[in-house]
Design an enzyme around this catalytic site. Structure first.
Site, PDB file in Angstrom:
ATOM      1  N   ASP A 163      17.110  69.820  39.208  1.00 62.35           N
ATOM      2  CA  ASP A 163      16.005  69.332  38.767  1.00 62.35           C
ATOM      3  C   ASP A 163      14.725  70.206  39.125  1.00 62.35           C
ATOM      4  O   ASP A 163      13.765  70.852  38.161  1.00 62.35           O
ATOM      5  CB  ASP A 163      15.347  68.909  40.335  1.00 62.35           C
ATOM      6  CG  ASP A 163      16.549  67.868  40.685  1.00 62.35           C
ATOM      7  OD1 ASP A 163      17.198  67.121  40.208  1.00 62.35           O
ATOM      8  OD2 ASP A 163      15.953  66.994  42.174  1.00 62.35           O
ATOM      9  N   GLU A 392      25.005  70.584  50.857  1.00 60.58           N
ATOM     10  CA  GLU A 392      24.279  69.360  49.388  1.00 60.58           C
ATOM     11  C   GLU A 392      24.696  71.171  48.682  1.00 60.58           C
ATOM     12  O   GLU A 392      25.568  70.788  47.081  1.00 60.58           O
ATOM     13  CB  GLU A 392      23.294  69.483  49.922  1.00 60.58           C
ATOM     14  CG  GLU A 392      22.297  68.847  48.466  1.00 60.58           C
ATOM     15  CD  GLU A 392      21.419  68.409  48.491  1.00 60.58           C
ATOM     16  OE1 GLU A 392      20.813  68.909  49.512  1.00 60.58           O
ATOM     17  OE2 GLU A 392      20.510  68.068  47.634  1.00 60.58           O
TER      18      GLU A 392
HETATM   19  C1  9WN Z   1      15.569  64.208  42.807  1.00 65.04           C
HETATM   20  C2  9WN Z   1      20.363  63.092  45.469  1.00 65.04           C
HETATM   21  C3  9WN Z   1      20.310  63.840  44.544  1.00 65.04           C
HETATM   22  C4  9WN Z   1      20.715  64.402  42.998  1.00 65.04           C
HETATM   23  C5  9WN Z   1      20.352  65.411  41.951  1.00 65.04           C
HETATM   24  C6  9WN Z   1      19.372  66.755  43.271  1.00 65.04           C
HETATM   25  C7  9WN Z   1      18.459  65.905  43.806  1.00 65.04           C
HETATM   26  C8  9WN Z   1      16.081  64.079  44.425  1.00 65.04           C
HETATM   27  C9  9WN Z   1      15.598  64.748  44.753  1.00 65.04           C
HETATM   28  O1  9WN Z   1      19.508  64.579  44.697  1.00 65.04           O
HETATM   29  O2  9WN Z   1      17.578  64.789  43.188  1.00 65.04           O
HETATM   30  O3  9WN Z   1      16.517  63.310  42.255  1.00 65.04           O
HETATM   31  O4  9WN Z   1      14.738  64.419  45.929  1.00 65.04           O
HETATM   32  O5  9WN Z   1      15.744  66.032  44.754  1.00 65.04           O
HETATM   33  O6  9WN Z   1      18.732  67.696  42.675  1.00 65.04           O
HETATM   34  O7  9WN Z   1      20.932  66.484  41.249  1.00 65.04           O
HETATM   35  O8  9WN Z   1      21.242  63.584  42.426  1.00 65.04           O
HETATM   36  O9  9WN Z   1      22.059  64.268  46.280  1.00 65.04           O
END
Ligand code: 9WN
Length: 419
Positions: A163, A392
């Site tokens: 992100d 994470e």
């Molecule tokens: C937005 C769920 C997701 C991962 C992504 C990570 C994070 C989300 C957020 O979490 O993104 O999609 O709200 O930060 O960057 O890779 O799929 O684990």
């Protein structure tokens, strides 16, 4: 020790299991995420093959009519996450977001099929999933590669799964913030704000969502309308690998048309990846399609490219590049070069280590015969777990656990590495 770690990992998967899908972690991410699910299914497959297939089936059950598989499926309402279904407003019966995520499901389906003990179940499930996953791959090339280059663009940083990568910084300058409706972030009440994207980045994320929403989520319009169009080598490597794996799976199942079409997409993609190679950086780089230039940002996107069946000399060079990164960190593979000024060992995709990315890099290097580096990366994954649990992501220098804890795909990768 090994068995104990596997049992702990299984407990994380069970804890986050919601029956037909898993949430990435409690609290921070209360819905189903696309690439999380596909990678988490790999973990389930070691102890419950039926449950693994269900994870991917549930994901594909929410595929859009045009072929896109959304990045979030909001199965049950939960106001602990922003942006929720009302912000996306995609008009689906079971609400979903309106963008996609790295298409790793094709790879996962093939791997689970190849390893399956229940061959009959695997054949039945894979046969049903095959045309759906293929339709998603075709959707990518039809909607995100309108010029037929062989590579697809992401139109929102959330699509990359990385992100707040440094890769997007320059392009993000072109994304305005005027007209963004007021909002309250929820992520920063679950996780340390210093580990998360900035408010400024969130405004731009939401500007793009509002822009696409104003176009009725019509994918035939979104790519060209987006001020953010980036060809990410990591994302494309996942797509190419999934196309190649789907081709093999289709061959095995006697689906010759899907096999031929998938192989053609993979071959064209691999040839086109050469345009992203940088001799100066010793890795692949992103291409900013709006200004038609490579992005000089030494991030893990260009290393994750090793997940695709790239030429041997490129895999060797990537392995050498990781050795250089190792000189400035304790745990491989940092999501950004620790010597770069933008590096931040705690902040999400601007430095920390992510086990899922490590797994894919290691798998790709192994295929290309770079086994010593592949093993070294896997060893570092386990050292991180031992030291800091199923986080994470982790600081690549101190191993500090960051973001959410008891994380599903981190646990799934541990089972993958140890089994
Ligand atoms: C937005 C769920 C997701 C991962 C992504 C990570 C994070 C989300 C957020 O979490 O993104 O999609 O709200 O930060 O960057 O890779 O799929 O684990």
């Amino acid at each position: 020790m090994t068995q104990e770690m596997i049992e702990q990992a299984k407990a994380v998967l069970r804890r986050n299991d919601r029956g037909s899908y898993t949430v990435p972690t409690h609290g921070l991410y209360p819905f189903q995420w696309n690439w999380d699910s596909a990678l988490s299914a790999l973990g389930f497959a070691h102890f419950d093959e039926a449950r693994a297939w269900t994870e991917i089936e549930t994901l594909l059950a929410h595929q859009w009519e045009d072929g896109m598989v959304p990045h979030i499926i909001f199965h049950e309402l939960d106001d602990g996450y922003f942006p929720g279904p009302d912000v996306w407003s995609t008009g689906r019966k079971v609400p979903t977001s309106g963008i996609t995520q790295p298409p790793v499901a094709g790879f996962a389906a093939r791997r689970i099929f190849d390893r399956a003990e229940d061959k009959a179940l695997a054949a039945e499930k894979a046969r049903a999933l095959l045309p759906r996953i293929h339709a998603w791959h075709q959707w990518f090339f039809a909607n995100r590669d309108p010029q037929g280059t062989g590579l697809v663009a992401i139109i929102h940083p959330w699509e990359s799964g990385r992100d707040n990568s440094v890769d997007w910084d320059a392009a993000f300058e072109r994304v305005p913030t005027d007209g963004v409706l007021p909002f309250t972030r929820r992520d920063t009440s679950h996780a340390n704000p210093a580990h998360r994207p900035t408010d400024e980045q969130y405004k731009r994320y939401i500007w793009l969502v509002q822009k696409f929403r104003s176009l009725g989520w019509d994918n035939s319009k979104l790519h060209d309308a987006s001020p953010f169009q980036i060809v990410d080598p990591g994302f494309n490597a996942i797509l190419i690998r999934s196309c190649a794996d789907l081709a093999d799976l289709a061959d095995t199942l006697g689906e010759t048309t899907i096999a031929a079409q998938s192989r053609a997409l993979a071959d064209k993609g691999i040839a086109a990846m050469e345009s992203l190679w940088s001799d100066a950086q010793g890795q692949y780089l992103c291409h900013d399609r709006v200004v038609d230039a490579l992005v000089e940002s030494p991030s893990i996107g260009g290393i994750l490219a090793a997940f695709a069946p790239i030429p041997q000399n490129r895999a060797k060079a990537i392995s050498a590049r990781i050795s250089v990164l190792a000189e400035n960190c304790t745990f491989l593979v940092p999501s950004h070069d620790p010597t770069a000024p933008e590096f931040d060992g705690l902040r999400y995709w601007r430095g920390p280590v992510w086990l899922i990315v490590n797994y894919m890099i290691s798998d790709g290097l192994e295929h290309c015969g770079e086994t010593a580096m592949a093993d070294r990366i896997n060893t570092d994954c386990l050292r991180l777990i031992e030291k800091s649990g199923f986080a994470e992501y982790y600081d690549p220098i101190t191993a500090e656990p960051c973001g959410g804890d008891q994380f599903t795909w981190t646990a799934a990768m541990v089972i993958e590495i140890l089994k």
